[in-house]
Design an enzyme around this catalytic site. Structure first.
Site, mmCIF file in Angstrom:
data_model
loop_
_atom_site.group_PDB
_atom_site.id
_atom_site.type_symbol
_atom_site.label_atom_id
_atom_site.label_comp_id
_atom_site.label_asym_id
_atom_site.label_seq_id
_atom_site.Cartn_x
_atom_site.Cartn_y
_atom_site.Cartn_z
ATOM 1 N N ASN A 9 -6.277 -23.322 2.511
ATOM 2 C CA ASN A 9 -5.058 -24.206 2.803
ATOM 3 C C ASN A 9 -3.689 -23.746 2.558
ATOM 4 O OD1 ASN A 9 -3.579 -26.364 3.456
ATOM 5 N ND2 ASN A 9 -4.372 -27.501 1.443
ATOM 6 N N LYS A 11 -1.118 -24.598 3.046
ATOM 7 C CA LYS A 11 0.074 -25.813 2.902
ATOM 8 C C LYS A 11 1.310 -25.566 3.745
ATOM 9 C CE LYS A 11 -2.181 -26.748 -1.383
ATOM 10 N NZ LYS A 11 -2.182 -27.156 -2.704
ATOM 11 N N HIS A 97 -5.964 -34.774 2.352
ATOM 12 C CA HIS A 97 -5.620 -33.935 1.181
ATOM 13 C C HIS A 97 -4.699 -34.829 0.283
ATOM 14 C CE1 HIS A 97 -3.640 -30.893 -1.112
ATOM 15 N NE2 HIS A 97 -4.642 -30.048 -0.860
ATOM 16 N N GLU A 99 -2.137 -34.074 -1.150
ATOM 17 C CA GLU A 99 -0.714 -34.199 -1.075
ATOM 18 C C GLU A 99 -0.439 -35.163 -0.071
ATOM 19 O OE1 GLU A 99 -0.496 -29.888 -0.967
ATOM 20 O OE2 GLU A 99 -1.020 -29.844 -2.807
ATOM 21 N N GLU A 166 -11.863 -32.551 -4.635
ATOM 22 C CA GLU A 166 -10.471 -31.727 -5.121
ATOM 23 C C GLU A 166 -10.002 -32.412 -6.314
ATOM 24 O OE1 GLU A 166 -8.850 -28.495 -2.480
ATOM 25 O OE2 GLU A 166 -7.703 -30.343 -2.034
ATOM 26 N N GLY A 172 -3.155 -26.549 -7.935
ATOM 27 C CA GLY A 172 -1.978 -25.803 -8.027
ATOM 28 C C GLY A 172 -1.640 -25.887 -9.641
ATOM 29 N N SER A 205 -7.473 -24.546 -7.847
ATOM 30 C CA SER A 205 -7.327 -23.461 -8.662
ATOM 31 C C SER A 205 -8.141 -22.537 -8.510
ATOM 32 C CB SER A 205 -6.927 -23.958 -10.154
ATOM 33 O OG SER A 205 -5.747 -24.763 -10.196
#
Ligand code: PGA
Length: 247
Positions: A9, A11, A97, A99, A166, A172, A205
């Site tokens: 991904n 992003k 996701h 985010e 996730e 991250g 991660s």
């Protein structure tokens, strides 16, 4: 049989030129990839065409989007429909996701609508679920994820679905969820699904240094990789993971 699915991904990273450069470095490193492994790169909308072109002769790699709108067309400035992606030749789309949920207002209801729209145009959605640090600390991880699954999957065809666990606190941050804990949660997720072959990934991660341990877990069918999917060498190491042979 559950498919092994290793997805990147990107992003909001990479121009078209950088996309071409990535694949020029990445594809030669797939020469001895195990054919049982499906590799997907989910790239920004503006990179989709360049990514498709770069991988046109590589069956092992598919290209995905990072979001999809639920309507077929209409007055939705800035949005992209599933039919538009399908026409390009896109096979997958990430949906829900964390985010998108945190910064762009996605709710379980809109995630559900996106999943159904993606499937009705023939895309395979990658549904992301996972708890925040506060939810984990409160001991509510399982209940949180079960609720997400229950609401997100209403009317969704689980024979055409990938799920990614996730944990938000691991995304991250470098703080990977322990492989055994990711394995435990993914086993619980599998118990809530109504189709035995849904691949369930871990994300958060994932790196060249922890991929072998993660993929050695029996419940984990793949990974969804952010930062470490941006470099050809790093992502090549991830897709070419090796399960240590027991002595
Ligand atoms: P990360 O992101 O690998 O950079 O932690 C994972 C994701 O957000 O899918």
């Amino acid at each position: 049989m559950r498919q092994i699915v290793l997805a990147g991904n990107w992003k909001m990273h990479k121009t078209q030129a950088e996309t071409r450069e990535f694949f020029a470095g990445f594809l030669p490193q797939l020469a001895s990839l195990d054919p049982a492994r499906q590799v997907i790169l989910c790239v920004p909308f503006t990179d989709l065409a360049a990514a498709l072109e770069a991988t046109a002769n590589t069956a092992a790699v598919s290209i995905g989007a990072q979001n999809v709108h639920w309507e077929e067309q209409g007055a939705f400035t800035g949005e992209i429909s599933a039919a538009m992606l399908k026409e390009l030749g896109i096979a997958y789309a990430i949906v829900g996701h964390s985010e998108r949920r945190e910064y762009f207002g996605d709710t379980d209801q809109t995630v559900n609508q996106r999943l159904r729209a993606a499937q009705s145009s023939g895309l395979t959605p990658i549904l992301c679920v996972g708890e925040s640090k506060a939810t984990r600390d409160a001991g509510e991880t399982e209940a949180w994820i079960f609720r997400q699954l229950q609401q997100d999957l209403v009317g969704v065809d689980q024979s055409n679905l990938i799920v990614a666990y996730e944990p938000i606190w691991a995304i991250g941050t470098g703080a990977t969820c322990e492989a055994a804990e990711a394995n435990r949660i993914i086993g619980l997720i599998r118990g809530k699904l109504n189709h035995p072959d849904v691949p369930i990934q871990y994300g958060g991660s994932v790196k060249p240094g922890n991929i072998d341990e993660i993929m050695a877990q029996p419940e984990i069918d793949g990974v969804l990789v952010g930062g470490a999917s941006l470099t050809p060498d790093g992502f090549a190491r991830i897709v070419n993971y090796q399960i240590p042979v027991e002595a």
